[in-house]
Design a protein around this motif. Structure first.
Motif, mmCIF file in Angstrom:
data_model
loop_
_atom_site.group_PDB
_atom_site.id
_atom_site.type_symbol
_atom_site.label_atom_id
_atom_site.label_comp_id
_atom_site.label_asym_id
_atom_site.label_seq_id
_atom_site.Cartn_x
_atom_site.Cartn_y
_atom_site.Cartn_z
ATOM 1 N N PRO A 106 94.759 39.934 70.982
ATOM 2 C CA PRO A 106 93.422 40.539 70.905
ATOM 3 C C PRO A 106 92.681 40.469 72.225
ATOM 4 O O PRO A 106 91.753 41.258 72.462
ATOM 5 N N CYS A 107 93.099 39.546 73.099
ATOM 6 C CA CYS A 107 92.473 39.432 74.425
ATOM 7 C C CYS A 107 92.532 40.750 75.183
ATOM 8 O O CYS A 107 91.570 41.128 75.872
ATOM 9 N N GLU A 108 93.645 41.464 75.055
ATOM 10 C CA GLU A 108 93.802 42.711 75.796
ATOM 11 C C GLU A 108 92.870 43.806 75.281
ATOM 12 O O GLU A 108 92.466 44.691 76.037
ATOM 13 N N PHE B 268 86.943 26.731 88.554
ATOM 14 C CA PHE B 268 86.506 28.015 88.009
ATOM 15 C C PHE B 268 86.809 28.141 86.521
ATOM 16 O O PHE B 268 86.389 29.080 85.869
ATOM 17 N N ALA B 269 87.534 27.153 85.961
ATOM 18 C CA ALA B 269 87.936 27.247 84.563
ATOM 19 C C ALA B 269 86.799 26.942 83.589
ATOM 20 O O ALA B 269 86.925 27.163 82.401
ATOM 21 N N ASN C 247 92.013 29.916 78.544
ATOM 22 C CA ASN C 247 91.242 30.459 79.660
ATOM 23 C C ASN C 247 92.073 31.517 80.386
ATOM 24 O O ASN C 247 92.802 31.231 81.333
ATOM 25 N N VAL C 248 91.954 32.733 79.917
ATOM 26 C CA VAL C 248 92.773 33.837 80.426
ATOM 27 C C VAL C 248 92.497 34.090 81.903
ATOM 28 O O VAL C 248 93.425 34.236 82.713
ATOM 29 N N SER D 50 85.085 34.637 79.745
ATOM 30 C CA SER D 50 85.193 36.086 79.873
ATOM 31 C C SER D 50 85.482 36.676 78.498
ATOM 32 O O SER D 50 85.866 35.959 77.577
ATOM 33 N N PRO D 51 85.326 37.996 78.316
ATOM 34 C CA PRO D 51 85.584 38.607 77.007
ATOM 35 C C PRO D 51 86.990 38.335 76.480
ATOM 36 O O PRO D 51 87.179 38.129 75.284
ATOM 37 N N CYS D 52 87.985 38.313 77.376
ATOM 38 C CA CYS D 52 89.358 38.066 76.926
ATOM 39 C C CYS D 52 89.521 36.649 76.394
ATOM 40 O O CYS D 52 90.179 36.425 75.374
ATOM 41 N N THR D 53 88.908 35.680 77.077
ATOM 42 C CA THR D 53 88.976 34.296 76.611
ATOM 43 C C THR D 53 88.242 34.131 75.290
ATOM 44 O O THR D 53 88.719 33.448 74.376
ATOM 45 N N ALA D 54 87.080 34.766 75.167
ATOM 46 C CA ALA D 54 86.307 34.685 73.928
ATOM 47 C C ALA D 54 87.081 35.290 72.761
ATOM 48 O O ALA D 54 86.949 34.847 71.616
#
Length: 376
Positions: free
Chosen positions: A87-89, A33-34, A50-51, A39-43
Motif C-alpha cells: 500500500p506504500c506505493e 533522518f529516520a 521507514n520507507v 512520509s505518506p508511504c511510511t504512514a
C-alpha cells in the motif's frame, strides 16, 4: 548522515560493557533522518517501516544499512518483498510526477543482498533480563513479537503446533508464490538471535496458559492465527463429500500431502486464498478450475497481479455469481445451484453490496468445491 559520522551495528553496541543503548537509540544516532515526520508511504505501511530512510540508503549504495532500517520494524523483508500488497506505493508522492517508487522490489533487493552475503547474518544477542516469555504460534505475529522481545533482552520460546515454523507463511501460501528457502532464511535469522522455536508443540486444553506460567514464563503472547475456514452455510454443505475449505486444502498441500482434489473444481471467493487455491488445483492436475465470485472484478480483494497470473494459467473466473445449494448423488458432490447477482450501494467494507437477481438460478457441474470466503 553528516560526513564522517560512523555507527556500530546494533549487536556490537548492545554488547559493549555497561551500555544501556536500545535499538531505537541506535537508529536515532545512526540515521538521524529516520525520525522526521513520517512520509505518506511510511504512514501507509501496516508495519510502519521507514520507507524514505531505507530507499535513500539504497540509492546511496548502503545496502546493509538499508536492510537494518527495514528490520527495525519488519524482520521479513524477503517475504514481504515477494507477497506484500505494498500500500506504500499507492501513497507514494512520486506517482504525482510519473510512477511510484518500486518500494516493494527495493525491499526484496536488500533482502536478496543479505542472502548473497552470509557475513551479514545475525549473532546471538545477550540476555539482559531475567524474565522469559512464551509465544503460542510461529506465524508472522509470533515471530515478530519474538524478534522484538529478544532484542529487548528477554528469553523467548515459541511453541508451534505444526511440524514447521512459519504459520500461515508455510501452511497458507503456495511455494510457487513464496519460496521456502526465503521463509527458512528469515526464520533462521530470528532463531540465531537466541529465540527458541519448538515445533509440533500444541498448547491447548483447559489451563494451557496457566501451565506456561507455572513453567516459569512471566508473560504469554497468543498468536494462533486464523486457520479455521468459514463455511458457505448453504443447503447440502454438510451432506456431500467433496467440499473443503481453502485453508485446510492449502495446508495439506503445503505440508507435503499433495493430492489431486478432483477434475472439475469450483473455488468460491475472491481473495488471495481463492486465487492460491485455484492455481494450486491446476498444478495438481485438475482439468478445469473456475472461481465463482459474487461481486465484479473491481471489488475482488485479491491483488490484481495475482488475478492476472491465475487467468494466464487457465483459471476461469465467473463474476456476479454465488452458490445457493450444493448438489450431489450417492453422498458425493456433483454440482452447485448458483444464482446471478447485481451490485447495489456500498456496504461497510466500501465495496458495492451484491444483491441476488430473482429467478436467475442455474446449475453448474463440478466434483469438488473449495470454499475461500474468509477464515477465523
Amino acid at each position: 548522515m553528516p560526513k564522517g559520522q560512523t555507527f556500530k551495528p546494533f549487536e556490537e553496541a548492545l554488547a559493549e560493557k555497561n551500555t544501556s543503548i536500545t535499538f531505537d537509540d541506535h537508529i536515532d544516532k545512526a540515521y538521524p533522518f529516520a525520525r522526521i515526520e513520517p512520509s505518506p508511504c511510511t504512514a501507509a505501511c501496516p508495519a510502519g517501516v521507514n520507507v524514505k530512510a531505507y530507499v535513500s540508503l539504497i540509492a546511496s549504495g548502503r545496502f546493509k544499512e538499508a536492510l537494518e532500517v527495514v528490520k527495525v520494524r519488519n524482520p521479513f523483508p524477503g517475504i514481504c518483498g515477494r507477497i506484500c500488497t505494498h500500500p506504500c506505493e499507492s501513497f507514494c508522492n512520486r506517482s504525482q510526477v510519473d510512477a511510484p517508487v518500486a518500494i516493494c522490489s527495493l525491499k526484496r533487493f536488500v533482502a536478496d543482498y543479505e542472502l548473497q552475503h552470509p557475513e551479514l547474518q545475525h549473532n546471538p544477542l545477550p540476555r539482559t533480563k531475567k524474565e522469559k516469555v512464551a509465544i503460542i504460534g510461529s506465524g508472522p505475529a509470533g515471530l515478530t513479537a519474538a524478534n522484538d522481545l529478544i532484542r529487548k533482552g528477554y528469553g523467548v520460546t515459541i511453541f508451534e503446533a505444526l511440524p514447521k515454523a512459519g504459520g500461515m507463511l508455510v501452511a497458507g501460501i503456495p511455494e510457487f508464490r513464496l519460496p521456502r528457502n526465503i521463509i527458512n532464511h528469515e526464520i533462521d535469522a530470528i532463531r540465531k538471535l537466541g529465540v527458541e522455536i519448538k515445533t509440533g508443540k500444541k498448547i491447548t486444553g483447559p489451563g494451557a496458559v496457566d501451565r506456561l506460567f507455572k513453567a516459569g514464563y512471566k508473560a504469554v503472547f497468543v498468536a494462533v492465527g486464523a486457520h479455521k475456514g468459514k463455511k458457505l452455510d448453504i443447503p447440502g454443505e454438510e451432506e456431500y463429500q467433496g467440499i473443503i475449505d481453502a485453508i485446510s486444502f492449502l495446508r495439506e498441500i503445503n505440508l507435503g500431502r499433495k493430492k489431486k482434489p478432483g477434475n472439475k473444481v469450483a473455488v468460491i471467493g475472491g481473495g488471495n486464498s481463492a486465487i492460491d487455491s485455484a492455481r494450486t488445483a491446476l498444478r495438481l492436475g485438475c482439468g478445469e478450475v473456475t472461481i465463482f465470485y459474487r461481486r465484479s472484478r473491481d471489488e475482488m480483494p485479491a491483488s490484481d497481479a495475482e488475478i492476472k497470473e491465475a487467468e494466464s494459467e487457465g483459471v476461469k473466473i465467473q463474476f456476479l455469481t454465488t452458490p445457493v445449494e450444493i448438489l450431489g448423488q450417492n453422498g458425493k458432490v456433483t454440482g452447485m445451484l448458483c444464482k446471478m447477482m447485481k451490485l447495489g450501494d456500498a456496504d461497510e467494507s466500501g465495496r458495492r453490496r451484491p444483491i441476488p437477481i430473482p429467478a436467475s438460478e442455474f446449475p453448474v457441474e463440478v466434483d469438488t468445491i473449495i470454499a475461500a470466503i474468509s477464515q477465523q
